[in-house]
Design an enzyme around this catalytic site. Structure first.
Site, mmCIF file in Angstrom:
data_model
loop_
_atom_site.group_PDB
_atom_site.id
_atom_site.type_symbol
_atom_site.label_atom_id
_atom_site.label_comp_id
_atom_site.label_asym_id
_atom_site.label_seq_id
_atom_site.Cartn_x
_atom_site.Cartn_y
_atom_site.Cartn_z
ATOM 1 N N ASP A 494 -5.031 -0.515 -1.403
ATOM 2 C CA ASP A 494 -6.011 -1.593 -1.275
ATOM 3 C C ASP A 494 -7.139 -1.291 -0.317
ATOM 4 O O ASP A 494 -8.172 -1.949 -0.339
ATOM 5 C CB ASP A 494 -5.288 -2.824 -0.693
ATOM 6 C CG ASP A 494 -4.719 -3.705 -1.776
ATOM 7 O OD1 ASP A 494 -5.250 -3.689 -2.890
ATOM 8 O OD2 ASP A 494 -3.737 -4.413 -1.490
HETATM 9 C C1 GLC Z 1 0.171 -4.018 0.217
HETATM 10 C C2 GLC Z 1 -0.236 -4.737 -1.054
HETATM 11 C C3 GLC Z 1 -0.059 -3.816 -2.241
HETATM 12 C C4 GLC Z 1 -0.775 -2.521 -2.015
HETATM 13 C C5 GLC Z 1 -0.306 -1.865 -0.731
HETATM 14 C C6 GLC Z 1 -1.049 -0.591 -0.408
HETATM 15 O O1 GLC Z 1 1.543 -3.815 0.212
HETATM 16 O O2 GLC Z 1 0.540 -5.896 -1.256
HETATM 17 O O3 GLC Z 1 -0.557 -4.441 -3.404
HETATM 18 O O4 GLC Z 1 -0.536 -1.681 -3.119
HETATM 19 O O5 GLC Z 1 -0.484 -2.770 0.335
HETATM 20 O O6 GLC Z 1 -2.365 -0.818 -0.040
#
Ligand code: GLC
Length: 803
Positions: A494
């Site tokens: 993210d």
């Molecule tokens: C958090 C989010 C997930 C994402 C991860 C890596 O766990 O909930 O959707 O893939 O971060 O950024």
């Protein structure tokens, strides 16, 4: 063993010291009604949606010593004053003779001894019910009789949980409480915000006569709230004020005079915190749960549910810690993530529009299919309702309203409003469901796409098969300069938010894996045209990945909009990303020499004794052109931290290339059970996986945070059961293809699959990692390693010899 121990007999973790480094929690009930109970009795409870229908006020940011949501006070007279204490330790912090918090399956049991009173409280939500029960048993363990009063207390929040913190006039003006006395003279203390008074009420009640009550926090604490939760002044009075709050900070406190308890004698009090449309409507069930026998029956029913849930897959490996995780705590955590997605924990606070994550829940669902395929299907259907007509997906949605949004991308102007990976995960979830159940009719079910007209009617619907095909087409049609999939606002990671036009190798590989699934499905359906089409897509993407993304040492992770690589040895920071290497192996894009080189690079550059880092080296200053990742210092979270969710993908990749020794080493080093002995470094619950652990670039290397709600639960479970132990559902049957540490002599698994039980024993006389030499089913040798679907409710013995 500093703060507690595993009790495997009772499938509990027992906390023996209330002063854990951070709160350690348990989940009760489900998203339909339930929430968090912490190890000192604090409770965060909601019904249906923690953002829109929250019941108790639990503020995780307050110090651990503070009252949060719920507690219980006991008191007895000492001279002119009452000695008041909480058997939960918090908030009175009295010295205790015994403190145990049993973290069980769907229940928490707090057992404590203070001042000669042993209290045992079992807290749980009956299956499918909308109430939390606290079954309180108090025993006089002193040598003299004692007069005891019990005062259980909850504090309410406005149901719109964010409003509670943003408007300190509107909220208190609306909050009201009212006391009902039923036919038997029992008090039910109701609470509601004015606007909901005719439609839904919270209530708190018990099974003993209430002598007086309080619903106004200011009166309870006393002295204009200069009385405290540790020492509520009203508890020095004989009785509470019987105030029905017309506004303000609403609580529910019920004072019970339990009378004289003789040495050795036990007395019992059962409370209920619930929500219903009205008190009248709630009465029959309230009455039922005033009966201790009914409470015990509900507790047993819940125990049966967990027995059944866990019985679907049980293992016996040579590794005790792995057995504890795989037989109890890991599938239990999978059930929790399936319920709560990333919505409500002590770290993800369930406020505002966070909701259920499309990507997250698609992955969570894959781990519970063995135990509860129907529930899995229901969740998949919900997710498909927020897929868009172009095949991409809305990022998250509120489960009560089904209103979805585009996640963090909303906050960044000019950023793409979709995530490159979201929609592809559902392809994996759906095909996993089909392989587990054989329910191919699901492909024909019609489900609407997310877009609606102004009256809220959906603009278009399609079959489940149509949904997955559109997901594939979206990625096929949204590629950048190298012909690789566009990143969108972000992919699985993210926090890397590159400008529009950037390409993602993660999405390319996830797409490859989704295509493999589509090819297999199309083949099973006998759809030659689809097989040909998806095979062509697959080959093209494979060729592009290998042509552009191999930097000579490993695979790069992204191409920025100007074509420069991110996650390459030519970068100075963020040179290598774990997902950049594991996923080309999972997609089957990496040829054998590159697969091995890429995974060896992880071992050399990213592995630590606490797990595999997501990338390295960490970016050392904020860079808006990279996005969220650079908001963290090096070593934290996605910026060079050990982001645990990505570890099982490396484990899976190692099993694919046959390296069972390393796959197990990776499993073992992140097994939280082992952290019990290093808990002051780790700090979080040793019975669940956390989302992140600080990496070795950080001075607090080894410290975990964000426990419980993480994709780590689902993927470690899949990695261990389906890849390492290698018991994998397929369309044709149950495939047995282990990849284990060479030193193992073998292992056993009992697994249910399509209405039959498979008792599998794997022997490893030649001490290999991988390779099935022979398979016998019910004593008869079979060809290959896929055991047929029996569907006959019987138990079948499967003997596998590796070699
Ligand atoms: C958090 C989010 C997930 C994402 C991860 C890596 O766990 O909930 O959707 O893939 O971060 O950024």
């Amino acid at each position: 063993m500093k703060y507690g121990y595993f009790d495997d007999q009772n499938r509990e973790y027992v906390i023996t010291d209330p002063k854990t480094p951070v709160k350690w929690i348990n989940y009760v009930g489900s998203l339909a009604f339930g929430g968090i109970v912490d190890h000192t009795g604090g409770a965060l409870i909601c019904k249906g949606d923690p953002a829109l229908n929250r019941i108790t006020k639990y503020i995780p940011q307050l110090p651990s010593s503070e009252f949060k949501g719920e507690t219980l006070y006991l008191r007895s007279k000492q001279g002119h004053r009452y000695k008041v204490f909480s058997p939960y330790f918090v908030p009175t912090l009295d010295p205790y003779d015994l403190y145990e918090c049993h973290v069980g399956l769907g229940y928490t049991r707090i057992v404590s001894e203070f001042y000669g009173i042993r209290t045992e409280v079992t807290i749980f939500v009956p299956l499918g019910d909308s109430r939390m029960i606290s079954d309180i048993q108090m025993t006089n363990v002193s040598d003299h009789p004692m007069d005891i009063d019990a005062i259980p207390v909850v504090e309410y929040t406005h149901p719109d949980a964010l409003k509670q913190f943003t408007n300190a006039d509107w909220v208190p003006q609306t909050m009201q409480s009212k006391a009902y006395r039923d036919e038997a003279g029992m008090i039910i203390l109701a609470q509601y915000p004015f606007m909901y008074k005719e439609t839904r009420v919270n209530y708190f009640t018990s099974n003993r006569r209430v002598s007086s009550f309080e619903s106004d926090r200011r009166r309870f604490l006393g002295d204009n709230q200069y009385g405290t939760w540790a020492n509520p002044l009203s508890l020095q009075e004989e009785e509470l004020s019987n105030c029905e709050a017309l506004r303000g900070d609403n609580i529910a406190a019920l004072l019970h005079h339990l009378g004289t308890i003789r040495p050795g004698e036990t007395t019992r009090l059962i409370t209920q915190l619930g929500q219903d449309e009205s008190i009248e409507k709630a009465l029959p069930l309230i009455n039922r749960y005033r009966d201790a026998e009914q409470v015990e029956r509900a507790f047993k029913e819940m125990a049966v549910f967990w027995d059944t849930y866990l019985s679907k897959l049980q293992v016996e490996t040579p590794d005790a810690s792995m057995n504890i995780m795989l037989n109890t705590h890991n599938p239990r955590q999978c059930h929790t993530t399936k319920n709560w997605s990333r919505y409500l924990s002590l770290y993800q606070l369930g406020l505002g529009a966070r909701g259920i994550g499309f990507r997250d829940s698609s992955q969570d669902v894959m781990s519970i299919l063995v135990s509860m395929p129907q529930e899995g299907k229901e969740l998949i259907k919900k997710l498909l309702h927020v897929q868009k007509r172009d095949g991409s997906a809305m990022h998250q949605f509120n489960p009560l309203t089904m209103i979805a949004n585009e996640g963090d991308s909303r906050e960044v102007q000019d950023a793409p409003k979709y995530y490159g990976d979201d929609h592809l995960w559902i392809v994996l979830a759906i095909t996993a469901y089909l392989k587990e159940t054989g329910d191919l009719a699901f492909l024909d079910e019609v489900i609407s796409y997310y877009e609606k007209d102004k009256d809220g009617h959906s603009l278009e619907s399609g079959t489940v098969f149509d949904h997955v095909r559109r997901a594939i087409e979206f990625t096929q049609n949204n590629v950048g300069a190298h012909g690789l999939p566009l990143l969108g606002f972000a992919d699985w990671n993210d926090t890397v938010n590159l400008p529009a036009g950037a390409e993602s190798l993660f999405v390319a590989n996830l797409y490859g894996k989704a295509l493999l699934e589509m090819i297999e499905l199309a083949r099973h359906l006998g759809d030659a045209q689809a097989v040909a089409q998806y095979t062509a897509y697959y080959q093209t993407m494979k060729q592009r990945v290998n042509k552009h993304a191999w930097d000579g040492k490993w695979y790069v992770r992204y191409f920025d909009v100007d074509g420069s690589p991110v996650g390459s040895h030519s970068n100075t920071k963020g040179q290598i990303y774990a997902n950049g290497q594991s996923w080309p192996v999972i997609s089957g894009f990496a040829p054998p020499d590159r697969a091995k080189a890429a995974l060896d690079a992880i071992y050399r550059r990213l592995n630590t004794r606490n797990g595999i880092k997501l990338s390295t080296p960490g970016y050392n200053r904020f860079d808006p052109a990279k996005g969220g990742i650079t908001t963290y210092p090096p070593g934290a979270k996605e910026n060079g931290g050990i982001f645990l969710h990505a570890n099982p993908w490396v484990i899976i990749a190692e099993t694919i290339i046959g390296n069972g020794d390393r796959a197990f080493e990776y499993c073992d080093q992140i097994n939280p059970v082992a952290k019990n002995d290093r808990i002051d470094e780790f700090e979080c619950e040793p019975y669940v996986y956390p989302q992140n652990i600080l990496g070795d670039e950080h001075a607090q290397f080894g410290m975990a945070r964000n426990s419980w709600l993480t994709g780590t639960a689902s993927w470690t479970y899949q990695a261990a059961t389906q890849y390492l132990l290698g018991i994998m559902p397929t369309y044709e049957g149950l495939q047995i293809g282990p990849c284990i540490p060479r030193k193992w002599d073998g292992f056993k698994v009992t697994r249910e699959f399509r209405n039959a039980v498979y008792e599998i024993e794997v022997k490893n006389p030649g001490h290999v990692c991988k390779g099935v030499k022979s398979v016998k089913v019910d004593g008869r040798r079979i060809e290959g390693n896929v055991v047929a679907v029996f569907g006959d409710s019987k138990t079948h013995r499967v003997e596998v010899i590796l070699g």
